[in-house]
Design a protein around this motif. Sequence first.
Motif, PDB file in Angstrom:
ATOM      1  N   PRO A  34       0.756  -1.097   0.117  1.00  0.00           N
ATOM      2  CA  PRO A  34       0.037  -0.182   0.025  1.00  0.00           C
ATOM      3  C   PRO A  34       0.736   1.430  -0.003  1.00  0.00           C
ATOM      4  N   LEU A  35       1.879   1.283   0.990  1.00  0.00           N
ATOM      5  CA  LEU A  35       2.805   2.513   0.839  1.00  0.00           C
ATOM      6  C   LEU A  35       3.458   2.757  -0.538  1.00  0.00           C
ATOM      7  N   ILE A  36       4.006   1.647  -0.958  1.00  0.00           N
ATOM      8  CA  ILE A  36       4.855   1.488  -2.317  1.00  0.00           C
ATOM      9  C   ILE A  36       3.860   2.194  -3.334  1.00  0.00           C
ATOM     10  N   GLY A  37       2.593   1.654  -3.388  1.00  0.00           N
ATOM     11  CA  GLY A  37       1.339   2.004  -4.323  1.00  0.00           C
ATOM     12  C   GLY A  37       0.960   3.457  -4.331  1.00  0.00           C
ATOM     13  N   VAL A  38       1.174   4.000  -3.194  1.00  0.00           N
ATOM     14  CA  VAL A  38       0.843   5.482  -3.061  1.00  0.00           C
ATOM     15  C   VAL A  38       1.981   6.108  -3.524  1.00  0.00           C
ATOM     16  N   ALA A  39       3.133   5.928  -3.253  1.00  0.00           N
ATOM     17  CA  ALA A  39       4.462   6.407  -3.531  1.00  0.00           C
ATOM     18  C   ALA A  39       4.357   6.481  -5.060  1.00  0.00           C
ATOM     19  N   ILE A  40       4.342   5.530  -5.694  1.00  0.00           N
ATOM     20  CA  ILE A  40       4.313   5.219  -7.268  1.00  0.00           C
ATOM     21  C   ILE A  40       3.311   6.357  -7.834  1.00  0.00           C
ATOM     22  N   LEU A  41       2.131   6.138  -7.408  1.00  0.00           N
ATOM     23  CA  LEU A  41       1.271   7.213  -7.942  1.00  0.00           C
ATOM     24  C   LEU A  41       1.439   8.594  -7.786  1.00  0.00           C
ATOM     25  N   ALA A  42       1.941   8.936  -6.331  1.00  0.00           N
ATOM     26  CA  ALA A  42       2.373  10.221  -6.198  1.00  0.00           C
ATOM     27  C   ALA A  42       3.422  10.826  -7.069  1.00  0.00           C
ATOM     28  N   MET A  43       4.676   9.969  -7.224  1.00  0.00           N
ATOM     29  CA  MET A  43       5.617  10.315  -8.082  1.00  0.00           C
ATOM     30  C   MET A  43       5.221  10.517  -9.387  1.00  0.00           C
ATOM     31  N   VAL A  44       4.508   9.579 -10.106  1.00  0.00           N
ATOM     32  CA  VAL A  44       4.011   9.707 -11.620  1.00  0.00           C
ATOM     33  C   VAL A  44       3.449  11.179 -11.570  1.00  0.00           C
ATOM     34  N   LEU A  45       2.474  11.200 -10.834  1.00  0.00           N
ATOM     35  CA  LEU A  45       1.615  12.569 -10.677  1.00  0.00           C
ATOM     36  C   LEU A  45       2.268  13.739 -10.365  1.00  0.00           C
ATOM     37  N   THR A  46       3.177  13.912  -9.568  1.00  0.00           N
ATOM     38  CA  THR A  46       4.209  15.135  -9.236  1.00  0.00           C
ATOM     39  C   THR A  46       5.175  15.084 -10.453  1.00  0.00           C
ATOM     40  N   ARG A  47       5.514  14.122 -11.254  1.00  0.00           N
ATOM     41  CA  ARG A  47       6.347  14.341 -12.262  1.00  0.00           C
ATOM     42  C   ARG A  47       5.591  14.986 -13.701  1.00  0.00           C
ATOM     43  N   LEU A  48       4.383  14.436 -13.581  1.00  0.00           N
ATOM     44  CA  LEU A  48       3.530  14.850 -14.670  1.00  0.00           C
ATOM     45  C   LEU A  48       3.100  16.465 -14.595  1.00  0.00           C
ATOM     46  N   VAL A  49       2.948  16.614 -13.303  1.00  0.00           N
ATOM     47  CA  VAL A  49       2.541  18.173 -12.949  1.00  0.00           C
ATOM     48  C   VAL A  49       4.114  19.033 -13.107  1.00  0.00           C
ATOM     49  N   SER A  50       4.971  18.756 -12.644  1.00  0.00           N
ATOM     50  CA  SER A  50       6.445  19.437 -12.838  1.00  0.00           C
ATOM     51  C   SER A  50       6.653  19.588 -14.225  1.00  0.00           C
ATOM     52  N   VAL A  51       6.915  18.258 -15.058  1.00  0.00           N
ATOM     53  CA  VAL A  51       7.230  18.284 -16.298  1.00  0.00           C
ATOM     54  C   VAL A  51       6.324  19.263 -17.271  1.00  0.00           C
ATOM     55  N   PHE A  52       5.310  19.029 -17.394  1.00  0.00           N
ATOM     56  CA  PHE A  52       4.042  19.581 -18.227  1.00  0.00           C
ATOM     57  C   PHE A  52       4.076  21.368 -17.920  1.00  0.00           C
ATOM     58  N   GLY A  53       3.684  21.304 -16.281  1.00  0.00           N
ATOM     59  CA  GLY A  53       3.813  22.969 -15.897  1.00  0.00           C
ATOM     60  C   GLY A  53       4.744  23.772 -16.270  1.00  0.00           C
ATOM     61  N   LEU A  54       6.085  23.103 -15.576  1.00  0.00           N
ATOM     62  CA  LEU A  54       7.320  23.995 -15.892  1.00  0.00           C
ATOM     63  C   LEU A  54       7.647  24.090 -17.301  1.00  0.00           C
ATOM     64  N   SER A  55       7.524  22.941 -18.143  1.00  0.00           N
ATOM     65  CA  SER A  55       7.873  23.210 -19.595  1.00  0.00           C
ATOM     66  C   SER A  55       6.950  24.274 -20.093  1.00  0.00           C
ATOM     67  N   THR A  56       5.903  24.238 -20.073  1.00  0.00           N
ATOM     68  CA  THR A  56       4.818  25.283 -20.560  1.00  0.00           C
ATOM     69  C   THR A  56       5.257  26.581 -20.051  1.00  0.00           C
ATOM     70  N   LEU A  57       5.565  26.784 -18.689  1.00  0.00           N
ATOM     71  CA  LEU A  57       6.271  27.964 -18.173  1.00  0.00           C
ATOM     72  C   LEU A  57       7.305  28.409 -18.963  1.00  0.00           C
ATOM     73  N   GLY A  58       8.291  27.615 -19.134  1.00  0.00           N
ATOM     74  CA  GLY A  58       9.622  27.757 -19.858  1.00  0.00           C
ATOM     75  C   GLY A  58       9.372  28.168 -21.079  1.00  0.00           C
ATOM     76  N   ASN A  59       8.468  27.614 -22.046  1.00  0.00           N
ATOM     77  CA  ASN A  59       8.108  27.888 -23.334  1.00  0.00           C
ATOM     78  C   ASN A  59       7.578  29.360 -23.334  1.00  0.00           C
ATOM     79  N   TRP A  60       6.824  29.501 -22.329  1.00  0.00           N
ATOM     80  CA  TRP A  60       6.067  31.155 -22.488  1.00  0.00           C
ATOM     81  C   TRP A  60       7.300  32.172 -22.019  1.00  0.00           C
ATOM     82  N   LEU A  61       8.241  32.078 -20.950  1.00  0.00           N
ATOM     83  CA  LEU A  61       8.915  32.954 -20.417  1.00  0.00           C
ATOM     84  C   LEU A  61      10.278  33.161 -21.387  1.00  0.00           C
TER      85      LEU A  61
END
Length: 520
Positions: free
Chosen positions: A309-336
């Motif tokens: 259960p701990l590993i499953g939550v950590a995997i899901l959180a890691m994948v989602l936070t990576r998704l947010v950071s990569v797409f969000g920050l890349s979009t910000l970098g493209n804009w700025l």
Amino acid sequence: MGIEANPVNFSESLEPFLIVLSVSLSVATLSRTVPLLRKIPYTLLLVMVGMGLAFIDVRLVNLSPELILEIFLPPLLFEAAWNLSWRKLKANWFAITLLAIIGVIISVLGISLALNYFNGMALPIALLVGAALSATDPVSVVALFKELGASKKLTTLMEGESLFNDGVAVVAFLLLVGIPLGTETFSLSGTVAHFFTFVGIGVGIGLAIGFSLSLLTQRFDLPFVEQSLTLVAAYGAYLLAEELGGSGVISVVVVGIVLGNYGSRIGMNPRTRLIVSIFWEFVAFFVNSIIFLLIGDQIRFANLASHLPLIGVAILAMVLTRLVSVFGLSTLGNWLAQSNIRWQEQTVLWWGGLRGSVSIALALSVPQSIAFRQELIDIVFGVVLFTLLVQGLTMQFVLKSLDLIGDQPLRQEYAELVSRQLALMRVLAKLEQKDNFPEIDAELFRYKQELVEGQLASVKDKLQALMQSHPQLKEVAAKKFDTQLLDIEAETYAELIREGRLDENLAPVLITLVTEPDPS
């Protein structure tokens, strides 16, 4: 009274190492010779073999954090930094900085808060898990990029982010590990001050060692000495920075970038630079072959099963936070900063954010006195295993699906034809000096000469046809030409300094003429 050696202890220490070395190099060799295994990156194959050994309870050696952080990590970081182009890094610096700093913060907070909320894990321990899992390790992915010919821009983004990301993640972990021990209390101003102190000392030491060694190697031309100095620089920068309270990881990255982009240009002739590059390529292969086998061998399946259960939550959180950071920050970098990171490249950066040796080392370095230490280690091992086996093994499919496979086979064909043309031209030039072969019959000599001329003409025709069919190869040829001109200029300055005809190095004026093809 002399000191007696203890051959028994030495033998007991040497045997496990030789077993690890034999197994890892055998697997790495098979991965390049067996067609079925060639589809799997050899580092991932090593993990799977290590897991197989762990499943039958064969433990090779104890994978201590000191072994990874102080022995294995410096050469891996240095080799990657040595080969990282400063021009490409500078062109993408804004996006890389965002991913390496803000991305780590997002990852630490996202993973730790998820574990705290859904599993009730104490926040100080959850923060350590988040910090350990925020360090990316895309060794297998970058190797796959090179094999498939993915764009240089994508490789630079992945490698550049990982290099600086590791440094920031290690610093974050060191700042957070004192909280559960009770030796540190969290305060935003204090944490920021510590962070910049760690990073500043690491950068300063890396710059000092890098530029000092660059100027030193101008004074002589001894390839193996210069090669050895780079090895000393890699370990020396790490150990000195750690001793002075800075980041050893950042220090090694900086010294590698300086020597690879500046020192090797002004202080090494092309032959020496090639020798040093080949040496570091071997060291990276050697270290990776050992470390990924040991990661698989350290898996404790019973522990992982009990913390699913701990590993499953950590995997899901890691994948989602990576998704947010990569797409969000890349979009910000493209804009700025007009980074121009396409959504296909963002997808690869997201899914290719594997975790590996640094995460394992940080987890194992947690003091024994901290409660829930074993749970922390099991979570990190489980997540690392998921990223290596699931994300790592599907990366080729992702690259093909997004049409990001490059023209590496085409470039290889071009390089082979150019090499054959050069070799045959040299043979023909030698044959034109007929006096060098007085013992050869004149008719046989003319026959052989005509054969070489025919082969050369055939190669030239193939090369011309290839260039006409694929105009993009003109950019490759132009880049090689510009690099050769720059090498000649830099080698001339270094030679004049060694001869005492020039007192100080001159900055290459042709550097402005070296153009890079559009990596997008």
